[in-house]
Design a protein around this motif. Structure first.
Motif, PDB file in Angstrom:
ATOM      1  N   LEU A 312       0.865  -1.178   0.000  1.00  0.00           N
ATOM      2  CA  LEU A 312       0.000   0.000   0.000  1.00  0.00           C
ATOM      3  C   LEU A 312       0.902   1.228   0.000  1.00  0.00           C
ATOM      4  O   LEU A 312       1.656   1.475   0.938  1.00  0.00           O
ATOM      5  N   ASP A 313       0.810   1.983  -1.068  1.00  0.00           N
ATOM      6  CA  ASP A 313       1.584   3.228  -1.187  1.00  0.00           C
ATOM      7  C   ASP A 313       0.736   4.354  -0.575  1.00  0.00           C
ATOM      8  O   ASP A 313      -0.356   4.111  -0.042  1.00  0.00           O
ATOM      9  N   ILE A 314       1.176   5.579  -0.696  1.00  0.00           N
ATOM     10  CA  ILE A 314       0.656   6.689   0.135  1.00  0.00           C
ATOM     11  C   ILE A 314      -0.855   6.927   0.134  1.00  0.00           C
ATOM     12  O   ILE A 314      -1.356   7.570   1.045  1.00  0.00           O
ATOM     13  N   VAL A 349       3.066  -1.550   4.249  1.00  0.00           N
ATOM     14  CA  VAL A 349       2.583  -0.170   4.083  1.00  0.00           C
ATOM     15  C   VAL A 349       3.752   0.806   4.065  1.00  0.00           C
ATOM     16  O   VAL A 349       4.775   0.602   4.720  1.00  0.00           O
ATOM     17  N   ILE A 350       3.549   1.885   3.322  1.00  0.00           N
ATOM     18  CA  ILE A 350       4.573   2.920   3.249  1.00  0.00           C
ATOM     19  C   ILE A 350       4.414   3.851   4.447  1.00  0.00           C
ATOM     20  O   ILE A 350       3.293   4.093   4.908  1.00  0.00           O
ATOM     21  N   VAL A 351       5.536   4.317   4.973  1.00  0.00           N
ATOM     22  CA  VAL A 351       5.506   5.422   5.939  1.00  0.00           C
ATOM     23  C   VAL A 351       6.581   6.424   5.552  1.00  0.00           C
ATOM     24  O   VAL A 351       7.722   6.061   5.273  1.00  0.00           O
ATOM     25  N   PHE A 420       7.075  -2.766   6.615  1.00  0.00           N
ATOM     26  CA  PHE A 420       7.013  -1.301   6.674  1.00  0.00           C
ATOM     27  C   PHE A 420       8.048  -0.706   5.739  1.00  0.00           C
ATOM     28  O   PHE A 420       9.242  -1.019   5.834  1.00  0.00           O
ATOM     29  N   TRP A 421       7.560   0.140   4.878  1.00  0.00           N
ATOM     30  CA  TRP A 421       8.363   0.700   3.791  1.00  0.00           C
ATOM     31  C   TRP A 421       8.665   2.152   4.147  1.00  0.00           C
ATOM     32  O   TRP A 421       7.745   2.954   4.292  1.00  0.00           O
ATOM     33  N   ASN A 422       9.946   2.460   4.318  1.00  0.00           N
ATOM     34  CA  ASN A 422      10.364   3.811   4.715  1.00  0.00           C
ATOM     35  C   ASN A 422      10.819   4.585   3.484  1.00  0.00           C
ATOM     36  O   ASN A 422      11.870   4.303   2.911  1.00  0.00           O
ATOM     37  N   THR A 429      12.258  16.960   0.907  1.00  0.00           N
ATOM     38  CA  THR A 429      11.219  17.986   1.092  1.00  0.00           C
ATOM     39  C   THR A 429      11.021  18.663  -0.252  1.00  0.00           C
ATOM     40  O   THR A 429      11.942  18.673  -1.068  1.00  0.00           O
ATOM     41  N   TRP A 430       9.859  19.215  -0.482  1.00  0.00           N
ATOM     42  CA  TRP A 430       9.667  19.987  -1.718  1.00  0.00           C
ATOM     43  C   TRP A 430      10.661  21.151  -1.653  1.00  0.00           C
ATOM     44  O   TRP A 430      10.775  21.854  -0.646  1.00  0.00           O
ATOM     45  N   GLY A 431      11.368  21.343  -2.734  1.00  0.00           N
ATOM     46  CA  GLY A 431      12.407  22.381  -2.756  1.00  0.00           C
ATOM     47  C   GLY A 431      13.793  21.779  -2.599  1.00  0.00           C
ATOM     48  O   GLY A 431      14.779  22.338  -3.055  1.00  0.00           O
ATOM     49  N   THR A 481      13.912   0.404   3.056  1.00  0.00           N
ATOM     50  CA  THR A 481      14.216   1.832   3.120  1.00  0.00           C
ATOM     51  C   THR A 481      14.854   2.317   1.826  1.00  0.00           C
ATOM     52  O   THR A 481      15.467   1.543   1.093  1.00  0.00           O
ATOM     53  N   ARG A 482      14.690   3.601   1.565  1.00  0.00           N
ATOM     54  CA  ARG A 482      15.297   4.203   0.376  1.00  0.00           C
ATOM     55  C   ARG A 482      16.645   4.834   0.731  1.00  0.00           C
ATOM     56  O   ARG A 482      17.635   4.632   0.044  1.00  0.00           O
ATOM     57  N   ALA A 483      16.685   5.604   1.813  1.00  0.00           N
ATOM     58  CA  ALA A 483      17.937   6.246   2.206  1.00  0.00           C
ATOM     59  C   ALA A 483      18.581   5.452   3.333  1.00  0.00           C
ATOM     60  O   ALA A 483      17.924   4.670   4.020  1.00  0.00           O
ATOM     61  N   VAL A 494      16.974  -2.562   1.171  1.00  0.00           N
ATOM     62  CA  VAL A 494      17.116  -1.278   0.484  1.00  0.00           C
ATOM     63  C   VAL A 494      16.736  -1.451  -0.981  1.00  0.00           C
ATOM     64  O   VAL A 494      17.100  -2.450  -1.604  1.00  0.00           O
ATOM     65  N   TRP A 495      16.000  -0.478  -1.525  1.00  0.00           N
ATOM     66  CA  TRP A 495      15.803  -0.500  -2.978  1.00  0.00           C
ATOM     67  C   TRP A 495      16.341   0.788  -3.572  1.00  0.00           C
ATOM     68  O   TRP A 495      16.553   1.766  -2.862  1.00  0.00           O
ATOM     69  N   THR A 496      16.552   0.762  -4.865  1.00  0.00           N
ATOM     70  CA  THR A 496      17.327   1.828  -5.501  1.00  0.00           C
ATOM     71  C   THR A 496      16.492   3.006  -5.995  1.00  0.00           C
ATOM     72  O   THR A 496      16.919   3.725  -6.901  1.00  0.00           O
ATOM     73  N   GLY A 497      15.316   3.199  -5.435  1.00  0.00           N
ATOM     74  CA  GLY A 497      14.565   4.425  -5.683  1.00  0.00           C
ATOM     75  C   GLY A 497      13.942   4.519  -7.069  1.00  0.00           C
ATOM     76  O   GLY A 497      13.685   3.508  -7.733  1.00  0.00           O
ATOM     77  N   ASP A 498      13.734   5.757  -7.477  1.00  0.00           N
ATOM     78  CA  ASP A 498      12.890   6.035  -8.647  1.00  0.00           C
ATOM     79  C   ASP A 498      13.637   5.894  -9.964  1.00  0.00           C
ATOM     80  O   ASP A 498      13.987   6.863 -10.626  1.00  0.00           O
ATOM     81  N   ASN A 499      13.826   4.647 -10.368  1.00  0.00           N
ATOM     82  CA  ASN A 499      14.516   4.359 -11.620  1.00  0.00           C
ATOM     83  C   ASN A 499      13.578   4.557 -12.815  1.00  0.00           C
ATOM     84  O   ASN A 499      12.412   4.903 -12.669  1.00  0.00           O
ATOM     85  N   ALA A 555       8.238  -5.735  -8.034  1.00  0.00           N
ATOM     86  CA  ALA A 555       7.817  -4.904  -9.163  1.00  0.00           C
ATOM     87  C   ALA A 555       7.111  -3.677  -8.592  1.00  0.00           C
ATOM     88  O   ALA A 555       6.355  -3.777  -7.622  1.00  0.00           O
ATOM     89  N   HIS A 556       7.374  -2.525  -9.203  1.00  0.00           N
ATOM     90  CA  HIS A 556       6.763  -1.282  -8.716  1.00  0.00           C
ATOM     91  C   HIS A 556       6.643  -0.317  -9.879  1.00  0.00           C
ATOM     92  O   HIS A 556       7.416  -0.389 -10.840  1.00  0.00           O
ATOM     93  N   VAL A 557       5.691   0.592  -9.790  1.00  0.00           N
ATOM     94  CA  VAL A 557       5.510   1.553 -10.870  1.00  0.00           C
ATOM     95  C   VAL A 557       4.869   2.835 -10.341  1.00  0.00           C
ATOM     96  O   VAL A 557       4.108   2.800  -9.371  1.00  0.00           O
TER      97      VAL A 557
END
Ligand code: MIG
Length: 836
Positions: A312-314, A349-351, A420-422, A429-431, A481-483, A494-499, A555-557
């Motif tokens: 479950l994503d955000i 679930v994502i947090v 739990f997905w961090n 942050t935006w910016g 976790t991403r970071a 760990v996964w490698t983020g937004d590829n 798998a993710h998209v």
């Protein structure tokens, strides 16, 4: 008034005059030129080493073990900062000596000599018999420029560099430079730096006097840092931290595996993950409402595609508020989770860290009341924007925050969630300009964001892991976790983020995950199919077949992209996906044993060829630098989609094709690589335990026969089979089963040693399947214990023929050909030897 003006002007003129005359430059001296460690003025013994003082700063050498020495340099006038979130090992008592000899000190352990030159203070690490492994650049050594500190190392002509974890670029990092600053980088180019995670550890390799030498360096400093492996210069490799102490560990092992072992002894290893987390994981940004989640899960079952996890994503939250549910989309979360559970699905679930600033929102109120958020120096909470809007950010370096955060999962856990997905924990942050002045508690010692940034993700993963582990009452949580920072492997995958959905990115992701294994992270993976963009059906298939051999198989998209479930690309890709996912499930006894090895020794599950073949220069060829070993025996050769033939590197040994089971010649070989046939090879001597097909790992049970595949090889080999309950920590109290399987061509035997540990295997029998034993034929008899038994012929197909599609049908058709021999033996508590 006029008098004052005059005075001020006169003063300024005088000052400028004085500066020109050289009266003031003193003040600026240290910014005109770097200040290196100078001549030693005093040397003192410490508990586990020695400290040397110079006018520019001090250097303390600490012996952690015979192979691990810490070098800690502090600028003159500052107090050493010994706090670490990465290192969990204390110096161990071991034999070492410091001797003084003609103006130098020599530190000797059983494994290494460290020569300490004193005029000026410089280090040289040597083998016990005096061959230089790594030495300071003689002129520069360790040097400060302002607050920034750099260690310069003399570069050697044939020196190669590997490591640094989640860094893009080639396997050999010679000629490249990198920055460590955890960065949320949506759709990062496949050569971008930095991205999400920091592990400032690398391995240097070179040869001298006919000897292959390797060493590791881990700079434990969380400030923004820079590594230079001979980029823009031919004189040195170097590592720089923008502030704080120069604090690094030198690893003096004779092999890459040994260095990884030492590094993970220092920074920790993962505990056993829950078995279900090794299955196929399906994610999307975002599955909702509940009906949709259940539909996706059900589709896996109907289509008989094994799977264990749905995410479950955000969108599951109310207005992106962490620890809440959106009650319209998920009106009865517990019921949904129960349904999924009974269907063999775990839900993750994502947090995100950002806590929405909103009166009455419990997490916000509590965090504010108890001062659990990151703060400005004036004591007010820092506010930045992310998904929920304006947010405060938990200070995970504050122990009270970690406890609160951990306890906040209570609701999710009682609903039935144990994954739990961090995300967003760089922190993003935006910016993307998190203000540097924001303060972190650092367990009471206080520091700024400059020091805290790279640690944030790891400390969030830690708080999540420690908290949910407590809540789960003995069950193992799964954290992704991403970071992160060095040591993150203790808490999380760990996964490698937004590829991006491209061939180039798929290959880059394999290199990233290979490299992550070199810096102690065994549970790694990438978004299969690519996060942003729409892959072709070919690309998705290729990606999934590679992922089937990677530790984290998910798998993710992204939200705006087309569906990326295994059935979203037509029947052919669906069949290919089922085939490879099923193979992974069949391989689970092998894979789970590899995870146990990783948790015991730190050796990764997905192994860069540099682990075994660091000095075979061919592995650094771009064409081969994606190849990896899944454990000791399975060579995976990722290849662009749409490429029907490719070049692979098989180091000297016997090899077999996974597809035909026929022998393949070692060396650089051209092989077929159509989309249904990822080039995968099994090493001669391989011992690979496999199980019968299951649809999931939490509810479905395999048959009670463990198939142990043994591939003919001219060298003896061994594999440690491992089993436990797959879900609790009882294994730490001995409730596990370990059983060594050995193959010896000289005595022509295969032995299952007596099992160790108190766990009773779920298998009662072992079918030993012998591949490539050409001197034996069906009907040959073998000795098992005191009885003679007969070998049966077997047609072995790891992948099912793809019925509707001719090319693979032909390749896969087993016909009547017998390509293996088998015999069933008991898998009980006594030793079994089979000989022929
Ligand atoms: O700003 O939660 O990398 O996997 O799907 C994007 C939505 C936030 C980034 C993660 C991605 C996730 C997405 N997240």
């Amino acid at each position: 008034m006029i008098m004052m003006q005059l005075t001020r002007t006169t003063f300024l003129r005088l000052a400028v005059f004085a500066f020109v005359l050289g009266i003031v430059p003193q003040l600026n001296a240290q910014h005109k030129r770097g200040t290196a460690l100078a001549d030693v003025t005093s040397a003192k013994k410490t508990d586990h080493g020695m400290v040397f003082t110079t006018a520019a700063g001090t250097m303390e050498l600490t012996v952690y073990s015979p192979t691990v020495i810490r070098v800690h340099c502090t600028k003159a006038g500052q107090r050493p900062d010994k706090q670490t979130y990465a290192v969990i090992q204390e110096p161990t008592a071991c034999r070492y000596a410091f001797t003084e000899e003609s103006g130098r000190w020599i530190l000797t352990t059983d494994s290494v000599r460290c020569i300490v030159r004193t005029k000026p203070l410089r280090l040289s690490f040597e083998t016990p018999d005096g061959i230089v492994i790594n030495e300071d650049e003689p002129a520069f050594g360790t040097m400060w420029i302002g607050e920034e500190v750099t260690a310069y190392k003399k570069i050697v002509e044939d020196e190669k560099f590997i490591g640094l974890g989640e860094k893009t670029g080639p396997l050999n990092r010679r000629g490249e430079g990198y920055t460590n600053w955890n960065t949320d980088f949506f759709g990062y180019p496949s050569g971008a730096d930095p991205i999400y995670l920091t592990t400032p550890m690398y391995i240097g390799l070179h040869s001298s006097k006919g000897r292959n030498l390797c060493y590791g360096i881990f700079m434990d400093n969380s400030y923004k840092s820079h590594f230079n492996f001979g980029a823009s210069n031919d004189r040195f490799s170097s590592f720089t931290a923008e502030d704080g102490d120069m604090n690094y560990f030198f690893f003096a092992n004779s092999s890459v595996a040994g260095i990884i072992g030492s590094y993970t002894a220092l920074t920790g290893r993962m505990e056993m993950p829950p078995l279900w987390s090794l299955g196929f994981q399906q994610c999307r940004y975002s599955y909702y409402p509940d009906k949709e989640v259940l539909r996706v899960a059900q589709t896996f079952r109907e289509k008989k595609i094994p799977a264990d996890v749905i995410y479950l994503d955000i969108h599951y939250m109310d207005a992106y508020k962490i620890f809440t549910w959106n009650s319209e989309r998920f009106s009865q979360p517990k019921k949904m989770l129960d349904d999924l559970e009974s269907n063999g699905f775990k839900t993750v679930v994502i947090v995100d860290p950002g806590i929405k600033v909103e009166k009455g929102y419990a997490s916000y109120e509590k965090g504010k009341l108890d001062n659990l958020f990151l703060r400005y120096p004036d004591g007010t909470n820092y506010t930045g924007q992310v998904w929920p809007g304006w947010c405060h950010f938990p200070d995970f370096t504050n122990p009270a925050t970690r406890t609160w955060w951990g306890e906040s999962f209570k609701g999710y856990v009682s609903d039935g969630i144990d994954g739990f997905w961090n995300d967003m924990n760089e922190p993003a942050t935006w910016g993307q300009r998190f203000p540097e002045l924001v303060e972190f508690d650092f367990d009471g010692t206080i520091g700024t964001h400059r020091k805290g940034h790279n640690l944030y993700g790891m400390q969030m993963a830690r708080a999540t892991y420690e908290g949910t582990k407590k809540l789960l009452g003995g069950k193992r949580p799964f954290i992704l976790t991403r970071a992160g920072y060095s040591g993150v492997q203790r808490y999380s995958a760990v996964w490698t983020g937004d590829n991006v959905s491209s061939d180039d990115h798929m290959m880059a992701g394999v290199r990233l995950t290979n490299s992550m294994g070199l810096t102690g992270m065994p549970f790694v993976g990438m978004d299969i199919g690519g996060f942003t963009g729409n892959p072709s059906s070919q690309l998705f298939a290729r990606w999934l077949t590679i992922g089937a051999f990677q530790p984290l198989f998910r798998a993710h998209v992204a939200i705006d992209n087309k569906d990326q479930e295994p059935w979203s690309f037509g029947e052919r890709v669906e069949e290919i996906s089922r085939n490879y996912i099923q193979l992974r499930y069949n391989l689970m006894p092998y894979i789970y044993s590899l995870f146990h090895e990783a948790s015991a020794t730190g050796l990764p599950v997905q192994r860069s060829l540099a682990i075994e073949h660091a000095f075979d220069s061919r592995i650094y060829d771009w064409a081969f630098s994606q190849q990896f070993m899944l454990g000791p025996s399975i060579m995976v050769c990722p290849q662009w989609s749409g490429q029907d033939y490719c070049k692979v590197l098989l180091p000297k040994n016997e090899w077999y094709s996974l597809h035909s089971l026929s022998p393949v010649t070692a060396d650089v070989t051209i092989v077929e690589s159509p989309i249904e046939k990822l080039p995968v090879f099994i090493k001669g001597g391989a011992i690979i335990p496999m199980q019968s097909p299951v649809q999931n790992l939490s509810q479905d049970k395999p048959s009670d026969t463990l198939s142990i595949y043994v591939y003919y090889g001219s060298q003896a080999s061994a594999f440690d089979y491992y089993e436990d309950d797959g879900s609790t920590y009882a294994y730490q109290q001995g409730a596990s089963l370990q059983r060594r399987v050995t193959y010896d061509p000289a005595s022509r035997s295969i032995t299952l040693a007596k099992p160790e540990g108190s766990y009773t295997s779920k298998f009662r029998a072992a079918k030993i399947v012998m591949v490539g034993f050409t001197s034996l034929a069906p009907g040959s008899s073998v000795t098992v214990g005191s009885s003679r038994m007969t070998l049966n012929g077997e047609n072995v197909n790891f992948l099912q023929p793809i019925s509707n599609f001719d090319p693979i049908g032909k390749v896969q058709r087993a016909d009547a050909k017998v390509n293996a021999l088998s015999v069933v033996v008991p898998f009980g508590t006594s030793e079994v030897t089979l000989s022929w």
